[in-house]
Scaffold this active site. Structure first.
Site, PDB file in Angstrom:
ATOM      1  N   ARG A 202       8.091  17.449   8.223  1.00  0.00           N
ATOM      2  CA  ARG A 202       8.292  17.126   6.798  1.00  0.00           C
ATOM      3  C   ARG A 202       8.278  18.377   5.943  1.00  0.00           C
ATOM      4  NH1 ARG A 202       6.193  11.452   6.882  1.00  0.00           N
ATOM      5  NH2 ARG A 202       6.155  10.607   4.799  1.00  0.00           N
TER       6      ARG A 202
ATOM      7  N   ARG B 112      -0.239  -1.861  -1.476  1.00  0.00           N
ATOM      8  CA  ARG B 112      -0.815  -0.654  -0.871  1.00  0.00           C
ATOM      9  C   ARG B 112      -0.921   0.434  -1.933  1.00  0.00           C
ATOM     10  NH1 ARG B 112       2.700   1.041   4.336  1.00  0.00           N
ATOM     11  NH2 ARG B 112       2.571   3.044   3.284  1.00  0.00           N
TER      12      ARG B 112
ATOM     13  N   LYS C 172      13.332   4.226   7.428  1.00  0.00           N
ATOM     14  CA  LYS C 172      13.144   5.110   8.585  1.00  0.00           C
ATOM     15  C   LYS C 172      12.341   4.433   9.707  1.00  0.00           C
ATOM     16  CE  LYS C 172      11.108   8.652   6.884  1.00  0.00           C
ATOM     17  NZ  LYS C 172       9.728   8.681   7.209  1.00  0.00           N
TER      18      LYS C 172
ATOM     19  N   ARG D 217       6.801  -4.002  -2.874  1.00  0.00           N
ATOM     20  CA  ARG D 217       6.223  -4.493  -1.610  1.00  0.00           C
ATOM     21  C   ARG D 217       4.808  -5.025  -1.822  1.00  0.00           C
ATOM     22  NH1 ARG D 217       7.389  -0.326   3.279  1.00  0.00           N
ATOM     23  NH2 ARG D 217       5.646   0.772   2.305  1.00  0.00           N
TER      24      ARG D 217
ATOM     25  N   ARG E 243       5.528  10.599  -4.206  1.00  0.00           N
ATOM     26  CA  ARG E 243       5.998  10.782  -2.822  1.00  0.00           C
ATOM     27  C   ARG E 243       7.457  11.235  -2.809  1.00  0.00           C
ATOM     28  NH1 ARG E 243       4.700   5.139  -0.226  1.00  0.00           N
ATOM     29  NH2 ARG E 243       5.504   6.009   1.696  1.00  0.00           N
TER      30      ARG E 243
HETATM   31  P1  AMP Z   1       4.767   7.691   6.029  1.00  0.00           P
HETATM   32  O1  AMP Z   1       4.279   6.380   6.547  1.00  0.00           O
HETATM   33  O2  AMP Z   1       5.617   8.438   7.022  1.00  0.00           O
HETATM   34  O3  AMP Z   1       5.415   7.604   4.674  1.00  0.00           O
HETATM   35  O4  AMP Z   1       3.457   8.607   5.844  1.00  0.00           O
HETATM   36  C1  AMP Z   1       2.414   8.214   4.978  1.00  0.00           C
HETATM   37  C2  AMP Z   1       1.642   9.428   4.498  1.00  0.00           C
HETATM   38  O5  AMP Z   1       1.087  10.146   5.621  1.00  0.00           O
HETATM   39  C3  AMP Z   1       2.456  10.485   3.759  1.00  0.00           C
HETATM   40  O6  AMP Z   1       2.606  10.166   2.393  1.00  0.00           O
HETATM   41  C4  AMP Z   1       1.599  11.737   3.963  1.00  0.00           C
HETATM   42  O7  AMP Z   1       0.443  11.720   3.135  1.00  0.00           O
HETATM   43  C5  AMP Z   1       1.116  11.552   5.394  1.00  0.00           C
HETATM   44  N1  AMP Z   1       2.052  12.157   6.371  1.00  0.00           N
HETATM   45  C6  AMP Z   1       2.793  11.510   7.321  1.00  0.00           C
HETATM   46  N2  AMP Z   1       3.526  12.380   8.040  1.00  0.00           N
HETATM   47  C7  AMP Z   1       3.253  13.610   7.542  1.00  0.00           C
HETATM   48  C8  AMP Z   1       3.709  14.929   7.853  1.00  0.00           C
HETATM   49  N3  AMP Z   1       4.605  15.145   8.828  1.00  0.00           N
HETATM   50  N4  AMP Z   1       3.211  15.954   7.121  1.00  0.00           N
HETATM   51  C9  AMP Z   1       2.305  15.755   6.155  1.00  0.00           C
HETATM   52  N5  AMP Z   1       1.848  14.541   5.792  1.00  0.00           N
HETATM   53  C10 AMP Z   1       2.304  13.470   6.478  1.00  0.00           C
END
Ligand code: AMP
Length: 218
Positions: free
Chosen positions: A88, A160, A13, A127, A171
């Site tokens: 989300r 990470r 993404k 990763r 996740r």
């Molecule tokens: P990502 O890099 O988009 O996978 O986001 C990393 C982490 O940030 C996720 O696992 C959530 O803990 C938090 N996060 C990012 N976007 C959202 C969202 N729209 N709603 C809730 N948590 C979010």
């Protein structure tokens, strides 16, 4: 053009959002990037969200909705944007709808990048990142010349916290339970377009571009 990009963690993404940003000259807004920057800065927001992020859980809706209301009010969003990682949950999607209605705006399209769970685990759990310069590696797809050592700066590599296999599985389960219902929500509004997330980056981008070309911005 106002677009939303949806997909499980590790579906590519972020990479595709950057390509869309460059091609269509619209800002790419990633909630994950905004939150990671807040954690790095040690801000009040960062302190509130770091435990959720490290355990692979979503941060509370209201925090994200406040962050995004502020971000979407900025001038660079006037001609559209690509949202990467938001909404989300259904509550976030409804809040976005309300926000858009208050601005007399509409979303133009929602693109779902589809990848199976096992493929996601293979991609993310492999990763590695350099502790020194931040360069990215992968134990299967982009190995360093010497195991666990950065080719560029010689520092050690690390994984990470949210890429650890158990966190990746958490996740994924969060995605399937809380985010996947959005596909039906947007499909009913006739906004949803699905794209296969397997294959190379350029090929997937070509398929996404062809979906975007079917959209007439409002
Ligand atoms: P990502 O890099 O988009 O996978 O986001 C990393 C982490 O940030 C996720 O696992 C959530 O803990 C938090 N996060 C990012 N976007 C959202 C969202 N729209 N709603 C809730 N948590 C979010």
């Amino acid at each position: 053009m106002k677009l939303v990009l949806v997909g499980p963690p590790g579906c590519g993404k972020g990479t595709q959002a950057v390509l869309i940003r460059d091609e269509y000259k619209i800002p790419q807004i990633s909630t994950g990037d905004i939150l990671r920057a807040a954690v790095r800065d040690g801000s009040a927001l960062g302190k509130k969200v770091q435990d959720y992020m490290n355990s692979g859980q979503l941060v509370p809706d209201q925090l994200i909705i406040d962050v995004m209301s502020e971000r979407l009010a900025k001038e660079d969003c006037a001609n559209g944007y690509i949202l990467d990682g938001f909404p989300r949950t259904l509550a976030q999607a409804e809040a976005l709808d309300k926000l858009l209605i208050s601005k007399k705006q509409k979303l133009d399209g929602v693109i779902s990048i589809e990848v199976a769970d096992d493929e996601v685990v293979k991609r993310l759990a492999g990763r590695r990142q350099c502790t020194g310069c931040g360069e990215g590696y992968h134990v299967a797809f982009k190995k360093p010349a010497k195991e666990n050592v950065c080719d560029k700066c010689g520092s050690a590599l690390y994984q990470r916290d949210d890429d650890k296999e158990e966190t990746v599985r958490a996740r994924l389960s969060v995605y399937r339970k809380q985010t996947e219902p959005l596909l039906n929500y947007y499909d009913k509004k006739d906004l949803l377009k699905r794209v296969e997330g397997k294959g190379n980056i350029e090929e997937i981008f070509k398929n996404i571009s062809s979906l975007i070309s079917e959209i007439t911005p409002q």
